[in-house]
Each structure stands twice: as structure tokens, then as C-alpha cells.
Design an enzyme around this catalytic site. Structure first.
Site, PDB file in Angstrom:
ATOM      1  N   LYS A  44       0.676  -1.230   0.033  1.00  0.00           N
ATOM      2  CA  LYS A  44       0.270  -0.079  -0.053  1.00  0.00           C
ATOM      3  C   LYS A  44       0.868   1.218   0.020  1.00  0.00           C
ATOM      4  O   LYS A  44       1.801   1.259   0.825  1.00  0.00           O
ATOM      5  CB  LYS A  44      -0.815   0.128   1.242  1.00  0.00           C
ATOM      6  CG  LYS A  44      -1.780   1.132   1.010  1.00  0.00           C
ATOM      7  CD  LYS A  44      -2.905   0.897   2.196  1.00  0.00           C
ATOM      8  CE  LYS A  44      -4.094   1.832   2.251  1.00  0.00           C
ATOM      9  NZ  LYS A  44      -4.595   2.448   0.971  1.00  0.00           N
ATOM     10  N   GLY A  49       6.395   1.253   5.903  1.00  0.00           N
ATOM     11  CA  GLY A  49       7.308   0.274   5.222  1.00  0.00           C
ATOM     12  C   GLY A  49       7.305   0.446   3.597  1.00  0.00           C
ATOM     13  O   GLY A  49       8.464   0.715   3.188  1.00  0.00           O
ATOM     14  N   CYS A  50       6.255   0.476   3.017  1.00  0.00           N
ATOM     15  CA  CYS A  50       6.377   0.955   1.614  1.00  0.00           C
ATOM     16  C   CYS A  50       6.998   2.030   1.221  1.00  0.00           C
ATOM     17  O   CYS A  50       7.665   2.201   0.174  1.00  0.00           O
ATOM     18  CB  CYS A  50       4.775   0.779   1.016  1.00  0.00           C
ATOM     19  SG  CYS A  50       3.872  -0.578   1.387  1.00  0.00           S
ATOM     20  N   THR A  51       6.841   3.247   1.985  1.00  0.00           N
ATOM     21  CA  THR A  51       7.782   4.353   1.775  1.00  0.00           C
ATOM     22  C   THR A  51       9.010   4.100   1.874  1.00  0.00           C
ATOM     23  O   THR A  51      10.027   4.406   1.180  1.00  0.00           O
ATOM     24  CB  THR A  51       7.044   5.701   2.788  1.00  0.00           C
ATOM     25  OG1 THR A  51       5.892   5.785   2.399  1.00  0.00           O
ATOM     26  CG2 THR A  51       7.987   6.922   2.616  1.00  0.00           C
ATOM     27  N   ALA A  54      10.104   2.145  -1.117  1.00  0.00           N
ATOM     28  CA  ALA A  54      10.332   3.145  -2.483  1.00  0.00           C
ATOM     29  C   ALA A  54      11.213   4.200  -2.391  1.00  0.00           C
ATOM     30  O   ALA A  54      11.935   4.245  -3.437  1.00  0.00           O
ATOM     31  CB  ALA A  54       8.651   3.684  -2.477  1.00  0.00           C
TER      32      ALA A  54
END
Length: 162
Positions: A44, A49-51, A54
Site C-alpha cells: 500500500k 514500510g512501503c515508503t 520506495a
């Protein structure tokens, strides 16, 4: 379909992306000088974590690109959420929307997950490197967001730990 392994033929796919409008795996692999495509799946946009993951790809984008690799991040998010995510973090590679999870299923990145003792279906944080001829050269599943990109660069011989 199960998880992909080294030597498997990677399923071709086309997705809508930001900021480029669209991405097709076979077309990316056919570009002059392309050594491979790094396809990473994240659950998401704009979550911690995804930030982190990325931004690690963003910070490593130039060395990856110089070595002949293309990067694409895929999530079930809508394009509007991906656009906001890319703009907020100056992401320099395409983010693809896979809302029906077709690509995630084909790549084995959608399946059972366990969280706080509860089983559920969800996106499995994964990275697949697709090389010449569309063959999988590396397949990583259940990766941790922190440190994953650095480990990937080491596996691809793009950096050496001191």
C-alpha cells in the site's frame, strides 16, 4: 500460480502507471542496453514500510539504471494514490496499478499472509528480477522493506559492503 523461481519464464504484463502512463514488461526488456527489469510488489502506497522501500529504490535508481536495470513498483492502489505517493516522495521510476491483483497472482506475490496470528489473503512484499529473454534471474518473497534494496544491489554486484 505459485511463486516464481530462477529460470522460470516471467509472465508478460501491461499496467497503467504514473508518471509514464503505461508499462509493458516485454517492451522494457527490448530497450537497448536493458540488462533486466526489477519488478517489486508492495502492499500500500504511503504506508511506512512501503515508503521506506520506495525511497530506497529512488535513492538507488541511478546506479541501477546505469547498470542497465529498469525498476517498476506494483501495488493494488488506484492511480490517484500512486500519483500522490510518487509526488510526495519524488519517485523517479514508474509505479503501476494492479487493482485486480492479476500481475501479483501471476508472480506469486498475492497469497496467504499471517499477521498477529490471523491468516488472510494479501500482497506479499516481493521483488522479481527479470532478465534477457524474460527469464527470472532472482526471486525474493516476504522481503523486509528496510535494507532490501541494498541487499538486492549486492546480489546484482552493484555495491560491495565494507
Amino acid at each position: 500460480m505459485g511463486q516464481l523461481a530462477v529460470g522460470d519464464k516471467a509472465p508478460d504484463f501491461s499496467v497503467e502507471t504514473v508518471p509514464t502512463g503505461g508499462f509493458t514488461l516485454s517492451e522494457a526488456l527490448a530497450q537497448p542496453g536493458c540488462k533486466g527489469v526489477i519488478v517489486y510488489f508492495y502492499p500500500k502506497a504511503s504506508t511506512p514500510g512501503c515508503t521506506k522501500e520506495a525511497c530506497d529504490f529512488r535513492d538507488s535508481f541511478e546506479p541501477l539504471k546505469a547498470a542497465g536495470y529498469t525498476v517498476i513498483g506494483l501495488s493494488p492502489d488506484k492511480l490517484s494514490a500512486l500519483e500522490k505517493f510518487a509526488n510526495n516522495h519524488a519517485l523517479s521510476f514508474p509505479l503501476g496499478s494492479d487493482p485486480d491483483k492479476t500481475v501479483a497472482v501471476d508472480y506469486g506475490a498475492w497469497g496467504e499472509k499471517k499477521n498477529y496470528g490471523r491468516m488472510f489473503l494479501g500482497l506479499i512484499r516481493s521483488t522479481i528480477v527479470v532478465g534477457a529473454g524474460g527469464l527470472v534471474t532472482h526471486a525474493f518473497y516476504n522481503v523486509k522493506a528496510t535494507g532490501h534494496v541494498e541487499r538486492l544491489k549486492n546480489v546484482l554486484s552493484l555495491s560491495v559492503k565494507a
